[in-house]
Scaffold this motif. Structure first.
Motif, PDB file in Angstrom:
ATOM      1  N   GLY A 295       1.201  -1.165   0.059  1.00 57.22           N
ATOM      2  CA  GLY A 295      -0.434  -0.550   0.155  1.00 57.22           C
ATOM      3  C   GLY A 295       1.331   1.131  -0.219  1.00 57.22           C
ATOM      4  O   GLY A 295       2.182   0.664  -0.272  1.00 57.22           O
ATOM      5  N   GLU A 296       0.199   2.243   0.613  1.00 61.90           N
ATOM      6  CA  GLU A 296       1.152   3.491   0.446  1.00 61.90           C
ATOM      7  C   GLU A 296       2.157   4.356   1.117  1.00 61.90           C
ATOM      8  O   GLU A 296       3.280   4.820   0.850  1.00 61.90           O
ATOM      9  CB  GLU A 296      -0.160   5.036   0.908  1.00 61.90           C
ATOM     10  CG  GLU A 296      -0.985   4.529   1.631  1.00 61.90           C
ATOM     11  CD  GLU A 296      -2.534   5.357   1.919  1.00 61.90           C
ATOM     12  OE1 GLU A 296      -2.569   6.225   2.739  1.00 61.90           O
ATOM     13  OE2 GLU A 296      -2.754   5.545   1.123  1.00 61.90           O
ATOM     14  N   SER A 297       1.896   2.949   2.249  1.00 53.59           N
ATOM     15  CA  SER A 297       3.121   2.819   3.115  1.00 53.59           C
ATOM     16  C   SER A 297       3.916   2.240   3.098  1.00 53.59           C
ATOM     17  O   SER A 297       5.245   1.572   3.605  1.00 53.59           O
ATOM     18  CB  SER A 297       2.690   2.534   4.716  1.00 53.59           C
ATOM     19  OG  SER A 297       2.157   3.837   5.313  1.00 53.59           O
ATOM     20  N   GLY A 298       3.891   1.016   2.128  1.00 54.75           N
ATOM     21  CA  GLY A 298       5.218   0.175   2.163  1.00 54.75           C
ATOM     22  C   GLY A 298       4.908  -1.049   1.921  1.00 54.75           C
ATOM     23  O   GLY A 298       3.325  -1.405   1.884  1.00 54.75           O
ATOM     24  N   ASN A 299       5.239  -2.409   1.751  1.00 54.53           N
ATOM     25  CA  ASN A 299       4.993  -3.355   1.501  1.00 54.53           C
ATOM     26  C   ASN A 299       4.184  -4.129   2.411  1.00 54.53           C
ATOM     27  O   ASN A 299       4.492  -3.918   3.867  1.00 54.53           O
ATOM     28  CB  ASN A 299       6.195  -4.902   1.009  1.00 54.53           C
ATOM     29  CG  ASN A 299       6.885  -4.114   0.117  1.00 54.53           C
ATOM     30  OD1 ASN A 299       5.974  -3.753  -1.237  1.00 54.53           O
ATOM     31  ND2 ASN A 299       8.092  -4.231  -0.311  1.00 54.53           N
ATOM     32  N   ASN A 300       3.208  -4.999   2.489  1.00 57.64           N
ATOM     33  CA  ASN A 300       2.707  -5.474   4.102  1.00 57.64           C
ATOM     34  C   ASN A 300       4.022  -6.889   4.867  1.00 57.64           C
ATOM     35  O   ASN A 300       3.978  -6.756   5.794  1.00 57.64           O
ATOM     36  CB  ASN A 300       1.599  -6.302   3.817  1.00 57.64           C
ATOM     37  CG  ASN A 300       0.407  -6.777   4.452  1.00 57.64           C
ATOM     38  OD1 ASN A 300      -0.372  -7.415   4.884  1.00 57.64           O
ATOM     39  ND2 ASN A 300       1.065  -6.089   5.679  1.00 57.64           N
ATOM     40  N   ALA A 301       5.716  -7.110   4.499  1.00 54.33           N
ATOM     41  CA  ALA A 301       5.967  -7.675   4.698  1.00 54.33           C
ATOM     42  C   ALA A 301       6.807  -6.901   5.639  1.00 54.33           C
ATOM     43  O   ALA A 301       7.009  -7.271   6.214  1.00 54.33           O
ATOM     44  CB  ALA A 301       6.821  -8.411   3.685  1.00 54.33           C
ATOM     45  N   ASP A 302       7.214  -5.981   5.087  1.00 56.23           N
ATOM     46  CA  ASP A 302       7.835  -4.658   5.336  1.00 56.23           C
ATOM     47  C   ASP A 302       7.550  -3.929   7.492  1.00 56.23           C
ATOM     48  O   ASP A 302       8.069  -4.065   8.051  1.00 56.23           O
ATOM     49  CB  ASP A 302       9.041  -3.856   4.917  1.00 56.23           C
ATOM     50  CG  ASP A 302       9.292  -3.935   3.615  1.00 56.23           C
ATOM     51  OD1 ASP A 302       9.860  -5.515   4.074  1.00 56.23           O
ATOM     52  OD2 ASP A 302       8.846  -3.402   2.231  1.00 56.23           O
TER      53      ASP A 302
END
Ligand code: SIN
Length: 180
Positions: free
Chosen positions: A138-145
């Protein structure tokens, strides 16, 4: 004496509070469990491919280790306006009691995604959650991160959270397989 307010972070607010505080303390919210049961349509996923982020679930025999931040009351409105925006995808600001590591108990504000919000996903196995996270961004980055950031932050706090570490293991396996 200075008026102060406490804020509890148990997810991204542990490693990325993004506000000024007077002090922070490791703490425990007794009777609460941290669960990757909230869907993310904005920061770590989209409405079509939701990510999974943490919320707190009432579980009498569980404890949730996190970070308590003491903020100056004079800046609380500005901080809560920013946090209300950041946590807008289903979270509500609520009060709970924290046991600080220094032995004190304090009332604190925190953000909880209740089970009746539109993005709530609920329980699933560690491997199902990991697969979902593997595909989400999403807009803040990967879910994994988000998951890895939380797992690292919890290790620094010496918090043994089987749910988070179990999903981390599954997700690392998936990433490893993808590279082969
Ligand atoms: C929190 O960090 O305390 C709330 C959930 C999140 O933003 O990850």
């Amino acid at each position: 004496m200075k008026q102060t307010i406490w804020v509890f972070g148990y997810g991204s607010l542990i490693w990325r509070p993004d506000f000024n505080y007077l002090q922070k303390q490791r703490c425990v919210a007794r009777g609460w469990a941290r669960k990757f049961w909230q869907g993310s349509h904005d920061h770590r996923g989209t409405a079509e491919v939701p990510g999974r982020v943490v919320t707190l679930i009432r579980q009498t025999h569980e404890n949730c280790v996190g970070m308590a931040y003491e903020i100056d009351a004079s800046v609380a409105t500005a901080i809560f306006t920013a946090l209300d925006h950041r946590e807008k995808n289903g979270y509500q600001r609520v009060n709970l009691v924290l046991a600080l590591d220094n032995g004190r108990s304090v009332d604190a504000f925190t953000y909880i995604a209740m089970q009746d919000n539109i993005a709530f996903l609920g329980d699933a196995s560690d491997s199902e959650i990991a697969i979902q996270m593997f595909h989400a961004a999403g807009e803040s980055g990967n879910n994994a991160d988000y998951l890895f950031g939380l797992a690292d932050a919890l290790r620094k706090l010496q918090a043994n959270d089987e749910h988070v570490f179990g999903i981390e293991k599954q997700l690392k396996n998936l990433m490893h397989k993808q590279m082969q």
